[in-house]
Scaffold this motif. Structure first.
Motif, PDB file in Angstrom:
ATOM      1  N   GLU A   1       6.116  13.682  -3.150  1.00 34.12           N
ATOM      2  CA  GLU A   1       5.195  12.634  -2.872  1.00 34.12           C
ATOM      3  C   GLU A   1       4.179  12.539  -4.180  1.00 34.12           C
ATOM      4  OE1 GLU A   1       6.089  10.913  -0.816  1.00 34.12           O
ATOM      5  OE2 GLU A   1       7.103  12.681   0.609  1.00 34.12           O
ATOM      6  N   ALA A   2       3.791  11.315  -4.667  1.00 36.04           N
ATOM      7  CA  ALA A   2       2.830  11.107  -5.889  1.00 36.04           C
ATOM      8  C   ALA A   2       1.539  11.987  -5.551  1.00 36.04           C
ATOM      9  CB  ALA A   2       2.862   9.765  -5.964  1.00 36.04           C
ATOM     10  N   ALA A   3       0.990  12.021  -4.427  1.00 34.68           N
ATOM     11  CA  ALA A   3      -0.402  12.666  -4.495  1.00 34.68           C
ATOM     12  C   ALA A   3      -0.452  13.395  -3.213  1.00 34.68           C
ATOM     13  CB  ALA A   3      -1.351  11.525  -4.402  1.00 34.68           C
TER      14      ALA A   3
ATOM     15  N   SER B   1       2.780   7.159  -2.883  1.00 35.71           N
ATOM     16  CA  SER B   1       2.926   7.949  -1.871  1.00 35.71           C
ATOM     17  C   SER B   1       1.890   9.048  -1.844  1.00 35.71           C
ATOM     18  CB  SER B   1       4.454   8.390  -1.473  1.00 35.71           C
ATOM     19  OG  SER B   1       4.599   9.395  -2.487  1.00 35.71           O
ATOM     20  N   ILE B   2       1.587   9.576  -0.690  1.00 43.06           N
ATOM     21  CA  ILE B   2       0.392  10.330  -0.413  1.00 43.06           C
ATOM     22  C   ILE B   2       0.777  11.186   0.910  1.00 43.06           C
ATOM     23  CG2 ILE B   2      -1.089   8.720   0.631  1.00 43.06           C
ATOM     24  CD1 ILE B   2      -3.223  10.466  -0.890  1.00 43.06           C
ATOM     25  N   LEU B   3       0.565  12.590   0.600  1.00 43.58           N
ATOM     26  CA  LEU B   3       0.724  13.440   1.763  1.00 43.58           C
ATOM     27  C   LEU B   3      -0.576  14.030   2.161  1.00 43.58           C
ATOM     28  CD1 LEU B   3       2.817  15.400   3.090  1.00 43.58           C
ATOM     29  CD2 LEU B   3       2.413  17.104   1.318  1.00 43.58           C
ATOM     30  N   ILE B   4      -1.095  13.750   3.471  1.00 42.70           N
ATOM     31  CA  ILE B   4      -2.411  14.207   3.753  1.00 42.70           C
ATOM     32  C   ILE B   4      -2.417  15.421   4.492  1.00 42.70           C
ATOM     33  CG2 ILE B   4      -4.524  13.270   4.961  1.00 42.70           C
ATOM     34  CD1 ILE B   4      -3.638  11.054   3.317  1.00 42.70           C
TER      35      ILE B   4
ATOM     36  N   SER C   1       0.730  -1.108  -0.042  1.00 37.07           N
ATOM     37  CA  SER C   1      -0.089  -0.143   0.106  1.00 37.07           C
ATOM     38  C   SER C   1       0.974   1.248   0.031  1.00 37.07           C
ATOM     39  CB  SER C   1      -0.984  -0.111   1.109  1.00 37.07           C
ATOM     40  OG  SER C   1      -0.334   0.706   2.344  1.00 37.07           O
ATOM     41  N   PRO C   2       0.355   2.457  -0.377  1.00 33.23           N
ATOM     42  CA  PRO C   2       1.194   3.581  -0.523  1.00 33.23           C
ATOM     43  C   PRO C   2       1.924   4.338   0.860  1.00 33.23           C
ATOM     44  CG  PRO C   2      -1.145   4.023  -1.098  1.00 33.23           C
ATOM     45  CD  PRO C   2      -0.982   2.625  -0.778  1.00 33.23           C
ATOM     46  N   LEU C   3       2.975   4.938   0.958  1.00 34.42           N
ATOM     47  CA  LEU C   3       3.375   5.344   2.011  1.00 34.42           C
ATOM     48  C   LEU C   3       2.425   6.625   2.203  1.00 34.42           C
ATOM     49  CD1 LEU C   3       5.891   5.710   3.635  1.00 34.42           C
ATOM     50  CD2 LEU C   3       6.608   7.689   2.085  1.00 34.42           C
ATOM     51  N   ILE C   4       2.037   6.536   3.270  1.00 32.98           N
ATOM     52  CA  ILE C   4       1.227   7.923   4.044  1.00 32.98           C
ATOM     53  C   ILE C   4       1.803   8.673   4.945  1.00 32.98           C
ATOM     54  CG2 ILE C   4      -0.913   8.234   4.966  1.00 32.98           C
ATOM     55  CD1 ILE C   4      -1.914   5.359   4.090  1.00 32.98           C
ATOM     56  N   ILE C   5       1.904  10.009   4.524  1.00 33.41           N
ATOM     57  CA  ILE C   5       2.540  10.790   5.343  1.00 33.41           C
ATOM     58  C   ILE C   5       1.394  11.981   5.866  1.00 33.41           C
ATOM     59  CG2 ILE C   5       4.219  12.802   5.471  1.00 33.41           C
ATOM     60  CD1 ILE C   5       5.629  11.293   3.209  1.00 33.41           C
ATOM     61  N   VAL C   6       1.046  12.091   6.953  1.00 30.37           N
ATOM     62  CA  VAL C   6       0.227  12.917   7.358  1.00 30.37           C
ATOM     63  C   VAL C   6       0.723  14.328   7.930  1.00 30.37           C
ATOM     64  CG1 VAL C   6      -1.660  13.361   9.193  1.00 30.37           C
ATOM     65  CG2 VAL C   6      -1.266  11.170   8.098  1.00 30.37           C
ATOM     66  N   LYS C   7       0.322  15.544   7.415  1.00 30.20           N
ATOM     67  CA  LYS C   7       1.015  16.657   7.927  1.00 30.20           C
ATOM     68  C   LYS C   7      -0.052  17.805   8.546  1.00 30.20           C
ATOM     69  CE  LYS C   7       1.301  20.430   6.140  1.00 30.20           C
ATOM     70  NZ  LYS C   7       0.163  21.330   5.437  1.00 30.20           N
TER      71      LYS C   7
END
Length: 194
Positions: free
Chosen positions: A42-44, A132-135, A1-7
């Motif tokens: 990041e990709a998204a 990868s996705i930046l939330i 599953s994608p790497l999930i970065i929360v900021k």
């Protein structure tokens, strides 16, 4: 599953925004550029319905050279007006919703079921090969990922000179390791992992 970065950005008393419609600028010019750098890596990048509506962000990397990430908007009931900047088709944009599937130029609607919405969304990103996705929030969206324990890294920018009275609380995080810390003027950046 994608790497999930929360900021998120917060005040020294742990608020990520003011209640009501007024917008408080929390971070300074340095960390704003840093966030654009993060986006380019990041990709998204993902926001929820309220953030799209209240902030009308462009979600591109204007302040940093690099490619624009895929913009992802959660808009379950398709309430958002098409005039928002995020729908300007300058970058590929995916709208996750409960209503319809539709693929137009740079604007993709993907319909999910109500149950396990966030898990389905992540699975869909995996199927689309988004790695990868930046939330980026706001509060409801941030909490929906954190409460389900769906994250790999959390980055928190704290403006140590700003107090927000009657604000919206930042998400609570438990069982984290502080990996590194950076300081840019009034802003402290903490990088947490599990």
């Amino acid at each position: 599953s994608p790497l999930i970065i929360v900021k998120w950005q917060q005040s020294i008393n742990g608020k990520i925004g003011a209640t009501g419609s007024e917008r408080v600028l929390i971070s300074n010019d340095y960390t704003n550029r840093l966030v654009h750098k993060w986006r380019s890596e990041e990709a998204a990048i993902l926001i929820g319905t309220n953030t799209a509506l209240l902030d009308d962000p462009l979600l591109t990397t204007r302040l940093w050279s690099g490619k624009n990430p895929v913009r992802i908007v959660i808009d379950k009931e398709l309430r958002l007006p098409s005039t928002l900047k995020v729908f300007n088709r300058d970058a590929k944009t995916i709208i996750y919703n409960l209503v319809k599937n539709l693929n137009e130029e740079n604007l993709v609607h993907i319909q999910l079921e109500k149950a396990n919405f966030i898990e389905q969304l992540i699975h869909s990103l995996f199927e689309l090969n988004i790695q990868s996705i930046l939330i980026e929030g706001g509060s409801k969206t941030l909490k929906s990922f954190i409460d389900k324990d769906l994250w790999d890294e959390i980055r928190v920018i704290t403006n140590e000179k700003l107090v927000i009275e009657n604000g919206i609380n930042a998400p609570e995080i438990k069982h984290v390791v502080l990996e590194k810390q950076e300081k840019y003027g009034s802003d402290l950046v903490n990088y947490f992992r599990r």
